[in-house]
Design an enzyme around this catalytic site. Structure first.
Site, PDB file in Angstrom:
ATOM      1  N   SER A 296      -3.574  -1.369  46.793  1.00 41.75           N
ATOM      2  CA  SER A 296      -2.741  -2.577  46.881  1.00 41.75           C
ATOM      3  C   SER A 296      -2.550  -3.295  45.556  1.00 41.75           C
ATOM      4  CB  SER A 296      -3.333  -3.546  47.902  1.00 41.75           C
ATOM      5  OG  SER A 296      -3.095  -3.087  49.215  1.00 41.75           O
TER       6      SER A 296
ATOM      7  N   LYS B 103       0.928  -3.790  44.342  1.00 43.54           N
ATOM      8  CA  LYS B 103       1.734  -4.934  44.776  1.00 43.54           C
ATOM      9  C   LYS B 103       1.908  -5.966  43.666  1.00 43.54           C
ATOM     10  CE  LYS B 103       0.272  -4.140  49.507  1.00 43.54           C
ATOM     11  NZ  LYS B 103      -0.832  -4.339  50.462  1.00 43.54           N
TER      12      LYS B 103
ATOM     13  N   SER C  14      -1.889  -9.494  51.276  1.00 47.23           N
ATOM     14  CA  SER C  14      -1.801  -8.075  50.912  1.00 47.23           C
ATOM     15  C   SER C  14      -1.049  -7.267  51.969  1.00 47.23           C
ATOM     16  CB  SER C  14      -3.202  -7.471  50.705  1.00 47.23           C
ATOM     17  OG  SER C  14      -3.111  -6.245  50.007  1.00 47.23           O
TER      18      SER C  14
ATOM     19  N   LYS D 249      -5.097  -9.452  42.167  1.00 48.31           N
ATOM     20  CA  LYS D 249      -4.927  -8.646  43.371  1.00 48.31           C
ATOM     21  C   LYS D 249      -6.055  -7.631  43.564  1.00 48.31           C
ATOM     22  CE  LYS D 249      -2.591  -7.720  46.980  1.00 48.31           C
ATOM     23  NZ  LYS D 249      -3.921  -7.373  47.579  1.00 48.31           N
TER      24      LYS D 249
END
Length: 390
Positions: free
Chosen positions: A57, A60, A122, A233
Site C-alpha cells: 500500500s 498509494k 488505505s 503510508k
C-alpha cells in the site's frame, strides 16, 4: 539538479564547526531501511536501500501525489464527485480485497473523501475509484504514475496499479525511491500534505444490519508516538511483509524514513518508532547559512551580468552526530555552468555541497539572489568572437 559537468568555485571555506565522527550506531530488524534528513540532504542510514521490493500500500503514496498535483494545478477539484463503478466495487469488495473504505456500488464520492479513504484508511477500493475518475482506467492511471516516477528520478520503480496490490512483480520500488516520492509530496504540495496525512481516523460506510457508521484509524505507527510525526503510508501483503514510509519534523529538522519486510504489525510499530527516535536523538543540525544570506556566486553565459550572486533559499544546516569534538568542514558551491541567461530571481541554479569526512556529501539548494537578463546583440557577438579567439 542534473549536471553534465561540475564546476567547483574558489569558494571552499573551512568553517569552525565540529568535525564529523563515525555515524552513530544503529541496528534494525528490517531487512531494508533508509533515512534521510531533508534539512541537509544527509543520508543518515541505508540498509539495502536499492533492493527492489513490492511496495504494497505504500504505492498509494504515488496515487495521492498525482492527485495532489492535479489539485494544485486546478485540474482536479476536491469537491469533484467520482462514481463507484459496480465492476470496481465487485473487484474490491469483501475480505479477499484487503483494506477497504467500504464504498458502495453506484455511490458518488468526492475527491476529498476518496483521498481520506486512501491516506487514512488505505482503501484499495478508494485508490481504484480515484484512479478511474482521473484517468478513465486504472492502466491509464498507472502510466501517469510511471511518468511521474521518471520525472522524480525514481529510476528503480514501476507501477502496474494504483494501490500496490500484488501483480506478479510488475509493481516494484526501492526504499530510496519511496523516500524520493515522500520528499516530493512534502516539498511540492505542502498544504495538501498537511491537510490529509495527519488525520488520525476517518468515518465512511455503515455496518451491515445495524447500519452503524464505520470509523477506522490511521495505521501510521508514528502518530501519537513520535513528536512532530505527520505522515506518510504503511503497507502490507504476504509477499511484501510489513513496511512503512514515514516523516516527522522537530526543531526545523525533517526526517524521512523507510522500513520494509518486517514480520508483524507490532514489529513495524516498534522498529519505526525506534528508527525515528534514533534519527532525532543521535544526530543534530549545525547551522551554516540563514535564509537570504549570501553564499557565493556563479558565472553566467551570455547575460547582461558576468555572474549571479547565490543565496540560501532557507536556513541551511549540516547534519552531524550528536556530541562530537571540534574541527573543520569543507563547503563548496557546485553548478552546471557557466549558467546560461536569462536567470530568474529565486531560481535554483547551484548547490551547496558539504563534505564531512565519514558520511556521504550533504547537498543543499542555492538560488539566484537577483535576475540576470540576456546580453544585448553586440555583447553576444563580442562574446562569440572572444570564445573563438580564446
Amino acid at each position: 539538479m542534473k549536471r553534465k559537468a561540475l564546476f567547483l568555485l574558489a569558494f571552499s571555506t573551512a568553517l569552525s564547526l565540529p568535525a564529523i565522527a563515525a555515524a552513530p550506531p544503529f541496528d534494525t530488524a528490517a531487512p531494508v531501511a533508509y533515512m534521510v534528513d531533508l534539512s541537509s540532504g544527509a543520508v543518515l542510514y541505508a540498509k539495502d536501500p536499492d533492493r527492489r521490493i513490492p511496495p504494497a500500500s505504500m504505492a498509494k503514496m504515488m496515487t495521492t501525489h498525482l492527485a495532489f498535483h492535479q489539485i494544485k494545478r486546478g485540474e482536479l477539484g476536491l469537491n469533484k464527485t467520482c462514481q463507484v463503478r459496480p465492476e470496481t466495487w465487485r473487484q474490491w469488495h469483501g475480505p479477499q480485497a484487503g483494506s477497504t473504505m467500504f464504498l458502495s456500488p453506484g455511490e458518488q464520492v468526492s475527491v476529498e473523501n476518496l483521498l481520506h479513504g486512501i491516506v487514512t484508511l488505505s482503501g484499495n477500493d478508494a485508490s481504484v475509484v480515484l484512479a478511474e475518475c482521473i484517468a478513465g482506467t486504472e492502466p491509464a492511471f498507472a502510466a501517469l504514475m510511471n511518468a511521474e516516477a521518471k520525472r522524480l528520478g525514481m529510476s528503480n520503480s514501476n507501477f502496474g496499479n494504483s494501490n500496490g496490490w500484488p501483480d506478479a512483480g510488475v509493481t516494484f520500488t526501492t526504499a530510496r525511491d519511496l523516500a524520493t516520492l515522500a520528499k516530493a509530496t512534502i516539498e511540492e504540495t505542502p498544504d495538501l500534505y498537511k491537510q490529509f496525512y495527519q488525520k488520525e481516523s476517518f468515518t465512511w460506510g455503515r455496518t451491515l444490519g445495524g447500519g452503524q457508521p464505520i470509523t477506522q484509524g490511521n495505521r501510521n505507527p508514528l502518530l501519537g508516538r513520535v513528536s512532530g510525526a505527520d505522515g506518510l503510508k504503511t503497507g502490507h501483503t504476504n509477499e511484501a511483509g510489513y513496511g512503512f514510509t514515514g516523516s516527522a519534523e522537530q526543531n526545523g529538522r525533517r526526517l524521512i524514513m523507510v522500513v520494509a519486510g518486517l514480520a508483524s504489525f507490532n514489529q513495524r510499530i516498534e522498529e519505526s518508532v525506534k528508527f525515528m527516535d534514533w534519527g532525532f536523538r543521535s544526530w543534530k543540525a549545525q547551522p551554516l547559512f540563514t535564509k537570504g544570506e549570501s553564499v557565493g556566486s556563479a558565472k553566467v553565459q551570455l547575460g547582461d551580468e558576468d555572474s549571479v550572486p547565490l543565496i540560501a533559499p532557507r536556513d541551511l544546516a549540516v547534519t552531524l552526530p550528536a556530541g562530537i569534538s571540534s574541527g573543520n568542514i569543507r563547503v563548496k558551491v557546485v553548478y552546471n555552468g557557466p549558467i546560461k541567461a536569462p536567470i530568474k530571481q529565486g531560481q535554483h541554479v547551484a548547490d551547496l555541497v558539504v563534505l564531512t569526512g565519514d558520511t556521504p556529501p550533504q547537498s543543499m539548494p542555492l538560488v539566484a539572489a537577483a535576475a540576470v537578463g540576456e546580453a544585448g546583440f553586440f555583447d553576444r557577438l563580442w562574446a562569440g568572437l572572444a570564445s573563438i579567439f580564446a
